[in-house]
Design a protein around this motif. Sequence first.
Motif, PDB file in Angstrom:
ATOM      1  N   ASP A 229       0.873  -1.170   0.000  1.00  0.00           N
ATOM      2  CA  ASP A 229       0.000   0.000   0.000  1.00  0.00           C
ATOM      3  C   ASP A 229       0.915   1.226   0.000  1.00  0.00           C
ATOM      4  O   ASP A 229       1.379   1.680   1.050  1.00  0.00           O
ATOM      5  CB  ASP A 229      -0.881  -0.025   1.252  1.00  0.00           C
ATOM      6  N   MET A 230       1.195   1.769  -1.179  1.00  0.00           N
ATOM      7  CA  MET A 230       2.163   2.844  -1.307  1.00  0.00           C
ATOM      8  C   MET A 230       1.681   4.134  -0.653  1.00  0.00           C
ATOM      9  O   MET A 230       2.480   4.909  -0.119  1.00  0.00           O
ATOM     10  CB  MET A 230       2.495   3.084  -2.775  1.00  0.00           C
ATOM     11  N   ASP A 231       0.381   4.376  -0.683  1.00  0.00           N
ATOM     12  CA  ASP A 231      -0.147   5.582  -0.036  1.00  0.00           C
ATOM     13  C   ASP A 231       0.100   5.536   1.467  1.00  0.00           C
ATOM     14  O   ASP A 231       0.514   6.531   2.071  1.00  0.00           O
ATOM     15  CB  ASP A 231      -1.641   5.729  -0.319  1.00  0.00           C
ATOM     16  N   ARG A 232      -0.154   4.391   2.058  1.00  0.00           N
ATOM     17  CA  ARG A 232       0.079   4.263   3.496  1.00  0.00           C
ATOM     18  C   ARG A 232       1.564   4.373   3.811  1.00  0.00           C
ATOM     19  O   ARG A 232       1.952   5.005   4.799  1.00  0.00           O
ATOM     20  CB  ARG A 232      -0.455   2.921   3.997  1.00  0.00           C
ATOM     21  N   LEU A 233       2.375   3.761   2.979  1.00  0.00           N
ATOM     22  CA  LEU A 233       3.816   3.820   3.199  1.00  0.00           C
ATOM     23  C   LEU A 233       4.305   5.266   3.152  1.00  0.00           C
ATOM     24  O   LEU A 233       5.112   5.687   3.999  1.00  0.00           O
ATOM     25  CB  LEU A 233       4.528   2.972   2.146  1.00  0.00           C
ATOM     26  N   CYS A 234       3.817   6.031   2.187  1.00  0.00           N
ATOM     27  CA  CYS A 234       4.194   7.446   2.100  1.00  0.00           C
ATOM     28  C   CYS A 234       3.736   8.216   3.334  1.00  0.00           C
ATOM     29  O   CYS A 234       4.485   9.030   3.894  1.00  0.00           O
ATOM     30  CB  CYS A 234       3.597   8.076   0.845  1.00  0.00           C
ATOM     31  N   THR A 235       2.511   7.966   3.760  1.00  0.00           N
ATOM     32  CA  THR A 235       1.968   8.666   4.930  1.00  0.00           C
ATOM     33  C   THR A 235       2.798   8.381   6.175  1.00  0.00           C
ATOM     34  O   THR A 235       3.138   9.298   6.943  1.00  0.00           O
ATOM     35  CB  THR A 235       0.509   8.244   5.167  1.00  0.00           C
ATOM     36  N   ASP A 236       3.137   7.114   6.385  1.00  0.00           N
ATOM     37  CA  ASP A 236       3.882   6.738   7.591  1.00  0.00           C
ATOM     38  C   ASP A 236       5.327   7.215   7.539  1.00  0.00           C
ATOM     39  O   ASP A 236       5.871   7.703   8.547  1.00  0.00           O
ATOM     40  CB  ASP A 236       3.823   5.224   7.785  1.00  0.00           C
ATOM     41  N   LEU A 237       5.973   7.077   6.386  1.00  0.00           N
ATOM     42  CA  LEU A 237       7.357   7.539   6.283  1.00  0.00           C
ATOM     43  C   LEU A 237       7.446   9.059   6.380  1.00  0.00           C
ATOM     44  O   LEU A 237       8.423   9.594   6.907  1.00  0.00           O
ATOM     45  CB  LEU A 237       7.985   7.054   4.979  1.00  0.00           C
ATOM     46  N   LYS A 238       6.444   9.757   5.892  1.00  0.00           N
ATOM     47  CA  LYS A 238       6.418  11.217   6.020  1.00  0.00           C
ATOM     48  C   LYS A 238       6.450  11.616   7.497  1.00  0.00           C
ATOM     49  O   LYS A 238       7.186  12.530   7.888  1.00  0.00           O
ATOM     50  CB  LYS A 238       5.162  11.776   5.348  1.00  0.00           C
ATOM     51  N   LYS A 239       5.675  10.909   8.327  1.00  0.00           N
ATOM     52  CA  LYS A 239       5.664  11.205   9.764  1.00  0.00           C
ATOM     53  C   LYS A 239       7.048  10.990  10.369  1.00  0.00           C
ATOM     54  O   LYS A 239       7.535  11.815  11.158  1.00  0.00           O
ATOM     55  CB  LYS A 239       4.646  10.308  10.472  1.00  0.00           C
ATOM     56  N   ILE A 240       7.685   9.888  10.008  1.00  0.00           N
ATOM     57  CA  ILE A 240       9.011   9.578  10.558  1.00  0.00           C
ATOM     58  C   ILE A 240      10.040  10.605  10.108  1.00  0.00           C
ATOM     59  O   ILE A 240      10.822  11.116  10.918  1.00  0.00           O
ATOM     60  CB  ILE A 240       9.433   8.163  10.128  1.00  0.00           C
ATOM     61  N   CYS A 241      10.033  10.923   8.826  1.00  0.00           N
ATOM     62  CA  CYS A 241      11.037  11.851   8.290  1.00  0.00           C
ATOM     63  C   CYS A 241      10.855  13.251   8.873  1.00  0.00           C
ATOM     64  O   CYS A 241      11.842  13.910   9.255  1.00  0.00           O
ATOM     65  CB  CYS A 241      10.956  11.889   6.763  1.00  0.00           C
ATOM     66  N   GLU A 242       9.631  13.711   8.953  1.00  0.00           N
ATOM     67  CA  GLU A 242       9.401  15.051   9.523  1.00  0.00           C
ATOM     68  C   GLU A 242       9.772  15.084  10.998  1.00  0.00           C
ATOM     69  O   GLU A 242      10.291  16.092  11.494  1.00  0.00           O
ATOM     70  CB  GLU A 242       7.954  15.467   9.308  1.00  0.00           C
ATOM     71  N   HIS A 243       9.531  13.981  11.686  1.00  0.00           N
ATOM     72  CA  HIS A 243       9.930  13.910  13.095  1.00  0.00           C
ATOM     73  C   HIS A 243      11.441  14.078  13.240  1.00  0.00           C
ATOM     74  O   HIS A 243      11.912  14.877  14.056  1.00  0.00           O
ATOM     75  CB  HIS A 243       9.497  12.579  13.698  1.00  0.00           C
ATOM     76  N   HIS A 244      12.206  13.331  12.451  1.00  0.00           N
ATOM     77  CA  HIS A 244      13.661  13.402  12.572  1.00  0.00           C
ATOM     78  C   HIS A 244      14.192  14.770  12.125  1.00  0.00           C
ATOM     79  O   HIS A 244      15.128  15.302  12.745  1.00  0.00           O
ATOM     80  CB  HIS A 244      14.310  12.298  11.741  1.00  0.00           C
ATOM     81  N   ILE A 245      13.636  15.326  11.084  1.00  0.00           N
ATOM     82  CA  ILE A 245      14.082  16.655  10.630  1.00  0.00           C
ATOM     83  C   ILE A 245      13.849  17.687  11.729  1.00  0.00           C
ATOM     84  O   ILE A 245      14.734  18.492  12.045  1.00  0.00           O
ATOM     85  CB  ILE A 245      13.352  17.062   9.339  1.00  0.00           C
ATOM     86  N   ARG A 246      12.659  17.668  12.321  1.00  0.00           N
ATOM     87  CA  ARG A 246      12.339  18.649  13.368  1.00  0.00           C
ATOM     88  C   ARG A 246      13.086  18.359  14.659  1.00  0.00           C
ATOM     89  O   ARG A 246      13.342  19.270  15.454  1.00  0.00           O
ATOM     90  CB  ARG A 246      10.829  18.657  13.601  1.00  0.00           C
ATOM     91  N   PHE A 247      13.432  17.087  14.877  1.00  0.00           N
ATOM     92  CA  PHE A 247      14.219  16.722  16.056  1.00  0.00           C
ATOM     93  C   PHE A 247      15.549  17.465  16.048  1.00  0.00           C
ATOM     94  O   PHE A 247      15.965  18.049  17.051  1.00  0.00           O
ATOM     95  CB  PHE A 247      14.443  15.214  16.062  1.00  0.00           C
ATOM     96  N   PHE A 248      16.240  17.449  14.917  1.00  0.00           N
ATOM     97  CA  PHE A 248      17.535  18.133  14.813  1.00  0.00           C
ATOM     98  C   PHE A 248      17.376  19.599  14.437  1.00  0.00           C
ATOM     99  O   PHE A 248      18.272  20.407  14.709  1.00  0.00           O
ATOM    100  CB  PHE A 248      18.421  17.426  13.784  1.00  0.00           C
ATOM    101  N   GLY A 249      16.253  19.956  13.816  1.00  0.00           N
ATOM    102  CA  GLY A 249      16.006  21.345  13.440  1.00  0.00           C
ATOM    103  C   GLY A 249      16.031  21.556  11.941  1.00  0.00           C
ATOM    104  O   GLY A 249      16.945  21.078  11.250  1.00  0.00           O
TER     105      GLY A 249
END
Length: 610
Positions: free
Chosen positions: A204-224
């Motif tokens: 399910d590529m849509d779900r994969l994109c949605t979930d990975l987006k959450k992870i990536c944005e979390h890590h980006i904002r974690f470091f700034g």
Amino acid sequence: MTNLSPIQYQIYPKNPAAHLFEIVCIVSDPDEDGQRFSLPAWIPGSYMIREFAKNIVQLSAECNGKPVVTKKLDKDTWQCAPCDGPMKLTYEVYAWDLSVRAAHLDNTHGYFNGTSVFLMVQGKEDRPCIVDIRPPVGDVFQSWRVGTAMSRDSAAPYGFGLYRAENYDELVDHPVEMGEFTLATFEACGVPHDIIITGRHRSDMDRLCTDLKKICEHHIRFFGEPAPMDRYVFMVMAVGDGYGGLEHRASTSLLCSRDDLPKSDELAVSEGYRTFLGLCSHEYFHTWNVKRIKPKAFLPYELSRESYTPLLWAFEGITSYYDDLALLRCGLITQESYLELLGQTATRVWRSQGRFKQTLEESSFDAWTKFYRQDENAPNAIVSYYTKGALVALALDLSIRSGTNQEKSLDDVMRALWQEYGLPLKGVPDEGVEKIVLEVTGLPLQDFFHKALRSTEDLPLNELLAPFGVAFMLRAAESENDKGGKPSKKSEDISKARAVLGAKIQGSGDARLSYVFDGGAAQEAGLAAGDVIMAINGLRAASGNLEQNIGGYPVGETLELHVFRRDELMVFNPVLKAAPLDTCVLTLMDNADVVAVAQRNNWLGFTERD
């Protein structure tokens, strides 16, 4: 500043059926004393000498249409005779390593890391590089595309053609996938991210994109923000059974079981999908922690020999702590699910007798010769800087939070490391992590570091977790497949303890011992790795029934085992022991007070900071 001519490369899947890439390297101004070329012996992120040059099948050079004499100087270095004019080096690379570390080519796809295919032009490592990625010839390859985070020169998006890198270091930090693949794209904090999946799957590529987006944005904002890359690519090879990942500056190569990818008819996060998301999170966190915040010993990388550092516990262990924690903080898994994962990590540490013999700093330093070259004695001799490193990161985080009344945490330490060493990219000295911790927290943690990194003492996890309303306990494994993390389903009555041999069986078929554990019944009776158990008390044994048969005997029973060691039949008489208490479980305390619950939520939650 004088504009220097770029190094030009061409790579062409010359014979997919024979797994051969043809590579051409053109140097416009070769060294007047004779140009030298060399291929790396290892790839950053995988700390083992792999001798990639062994896969070069043939090599020749020419200048102005005439042959140039080449001489091999050592295992991975070639010397060309002096010549006047542009030099063209042509060679073939055998590519049949289906992993994230090397190169693989067949009629279904092509994949390569630059360390496996691009010879370095010695003395010109800082030159820009232009790469012409060419398609294989044939109608069956017409639908192939290219996936990579390497900057395009004149190539169309996902197309064959010219790509570029600022220097050799960047060139070999952008793996390339070519073939027919599933492609999906999302943005995280304004940065485009691609997911490329090769191999049969029904994700399910849509779900994969949605979930990975959450992870990536979390890590980006974690470091700034902003993110340290303009574009990022997840390159996934889906297979029947596999697991692995390797980080790069703007991409990651992943190997996974296709059943671990999310299906459109599945709403919950399965254990397999949780594993895959944790792998993605781990490699993405590396975009900061090891690709940019990196040991001083890696600046620059010396790819012809080992680069020793005692800090792998920080770069892999801390990353292993934050990978699953991010899933929780993003809301992708529950607190109970996260504690289960922590329990499984702790179980892997507690089941290693090597933790009493090797310190975490030693594990980091000896990765080249011990962790990546494990033998039949590995469980008795080494400890993983991934798993114990993750537990040290957990213990450090809890210690900081408790010692500063939740004013500081390991989160603050990581952001300080990013500001001090990542943004300026100046390399972390051996004492750098400890120094930053002391500066950020103001806590006297010298004794903590001595015990955690330079001794073989077990970490006091029960003591550290209790103030956060989390209980830590040890139990016996219920079977060889028990990974830990969950409470026992069986009685804990010691009189009913499961009897075990103290050895691990290899694969299926014959009951061949792969590991014999220190202090177990098998070792005390004289059994050794490689022995094949043929019969137990006169009854035939096989790998499929060995555990069940042995578990049917009581603790203290003496068995008669007929065993082949090499071609000699021997008899051993082990006295069965109770399964050790080496399976870890972390649970939420039912009686935790309001303060403990608040501290736990502060630790496990994520609050964005200015």
